[in-house]
Design a protein around this motif. Sequence first.
Motif, PDB file in Angstrom:
ATOM      1  N   LYS A 135       0.872  -1.414   0.036  1.00 52.76           N
ATOM      2  CA  LYS A 135      -0.163   0.045  -0.045  1.00 52.76           C
ATOM      3  C   LYS A 135       0.663   1.233   0.018  1.00 52.76           C
ATOM      4  O   LYS A 135       0.618   2.395  -0.786  1.00 52.76           O
ATOM      5  CB  LYS A 135      -0.914   0.058   1.335  1.00 52.76           C
ATOM      6  N   SER A 139       0.636   3.799  -2.881  1.00 51.41           N
ATOM      7  CA  SER A 139       0.327   5.498  -2.755  1.00 51.41           C
ATOM      8  C   SER A 139       1.313   6.356  -3.094  1.00 51.41           C
ATOM      9  O   SER A 139       1.039   7.670  -3.199  1.00 51.41           O
ATOM     10  CB  SER A 139      -0.133   5.452  -1.231  1.00 51.41           C
ATOM     11  N   CYS A 144      -2.930   7.861  -9.060  1.00 45.00           N
ATOM     12  CA  CYS A 144      -4.212   8.647  -8.616  1.00 45.00           C
ATOM     13  C   CYS A 144      -4.309  10.222  -8.760  1.00 45.00           C
ATOM     14  O   CYS A 144      -5.253  10.522  -9.523  1.00 45.00           O
ATOM     15  CB  CYS A 144      -4.845   8.391  -7.352  1.00 45.00           C
ATOM     16  N   CYS A 169      -8.377   1.485  -6.525  1.00 45.72           N
ATOM     17  CA  CYS A 169      -7.732   2.054  -5.421  1.00 45.72           C
ATOM     18  C   CYS A 169      -7.873   3.788  -5.367  1.00 45.72           C
ATOM     19  O   CYS A 169      -7.734   4.029  -4.219  1.00 45.72           O
ATOM     20  CB  CYS A 169      -6.030   1.934  -5.602  1.00 45.72           C
ATOM     21  N   CYS A 170      -8.113   4.325  -6.477  1.00 38.92           N
ATOM     22  CA  CYS A 170      -8.290   5.717  -6.678  1.00 38.92           C
ATOM     23  C   CYS A 170      -9.842   6.183  -6.347  1.00 38.92           C
ATOM     24  O   CYS A 170      -9.751   7.315  -6.251  1.00 38.92           O
ATOM     25  CB  CYS A 170      -7.891   6.031  -7.966  1.00 38.92           C
ATOM     26  N   CYS A 209      -8.815   4.459  -1.351  1.00 40.29           N
ATOM     27  CA  CYS A 209      -8.998   3.238  -0.998  1.00 40.29           C
ATOM     28  C   CYS A 209      -8.006   2.394  -1.119  1.00 40.29           C
ATOM     29  O   CYS A 209      -8.373   1.069  -1.349  1.00 40.29           O
ATOM     30  CB  CYS A 209     -10.169   2.793  -2.184  1.00 40.29           C
ATOM     31  N   TYR A 210      -6.957   2.689  -0.570  1.00 39.52           N
ATOM     32  CA  TYR A 210      -5.765   1.680  -0.612  1.00 39.52           C
ATOM     33  C   TYR A 210      -6.159   0.562   0.515  1.00 39.52           C
ATOM     34  O   TYR A 210      -5.465  -0.304   0.620  1.00 39.52           O
ATOM     35  CB  TYR A 210      -4.449   2.585  -0.294  1.00 39.52           C
ATOM     36  N   CYS A 215      -8.977  -2.367  -3.774  1.00 34.19           N
ATOM     37  CA  CYS A 215      -7.609  -2.138  -4.263  1.00 34.19           C
ATOM     38  C   CYS A 215      -6.723  -3.275  -4.466  1.00 34.19           C
ATOM     39  O   CYS A 215      -6.219  -3.522  -5.383  1.00 34.19           O
ATOM     40  CB  CYS A 215      -7.327  -1.132  -3.369  1.00 34.19           C
ATOM     41  N   LYS A 216      -7.127  -4.290  -3.428  1.00 40.83           N
ATOM     42  CA  LYS A 216      -6.326  -5.651  -3.552  1.00 40.83           C
ATOM     43  C   LYS A 216      -6.564  -6.332  -4.731  1.00 40.83           C
ATOM     44  O   LYS A 216      -5.644  -6.788  -5.480  1.00 40.83           O
ATOM     45  CB  LYS A 216      -6.535  -6.352  -2.190  1.00 40.83           C
TER      46      LYS A 216
END
Length: 269
Positions: A135, A139, A144, A169-170, A209-210, A215-216
């Motif tokens: 993560k 990030s 993003c 994730c974004c 949304c990490y 995101c996973k």
Amino acid sequence: MALSNNVIGAINFVAVLLSIPVIGAGIWLATETDNSCVKILQWPVIILGILILIVALAGFIGGFWRVPWLLIFYLVAMLILIILLACLVVFIYMVTMRGSGHLEPSRAYLEYHLEDFSGWLRRRVRSSYKWERIKNCLSSTPMCAELNQSYSMAQDFFNAHLNPLQSGCCKPPTLCGFTFVNPTYWISPISMAADMDCVQWNNDQTQLCYNCDSCKAGLLANLRKEWRRADIILLITLVALIWVYLIGCCAFRNAKTEDLFRRYKQGYV
């Protein structure tokens, strides 16, 4: 015998060239954002490619400079490496069989669910310790922030073809019903859907949304896409290596036959 040795050397030089796409596939994976953060496949591929290169060079030297023990080493070691490469090709195919995205109404991008992927891949992101490292790596990338520069209107964003990482994730999952402000800033509804990812979403640009399962899942979808591309390269190389190896075995056997015949004639003429 000299002609046969030259043929063996030339064949093994082709094997040297075939190590290049294997090493190249590993390097390509290492340069991709998701793979550089996860670090699972690229090093085994690179190491296998380097071993193929070393063994092929040994066969090349043994063929041109008539070093029988190097040729024997080549035949044994290359067979082992071909088996390892075949196992790797099959393994990649098996762990990437599952994991397609899902269409959402009025959205061009896909949504991804963690349970859609193979158990082996899911275990790579389940551990909180492993995910924290991944993560932080994700990030720190601009993937993003780039969305904010590209899309200012909601409809333009909804019509965008985001990659799996950006989709997972974004932004929050579509089922959460958040209201678009910009690609990485959303207003939450009064009553959110009963999904932990909706609770995990954070407008803090370092959080987003990490921490979400989406995101996973997006990470695994990206890995799946890149691994399958690499697997095609490895499969083509594997077929070519098998072909070169079989020709090399035939040439080596013919060279040994010629050598025995020559010694036989020298002994009895």
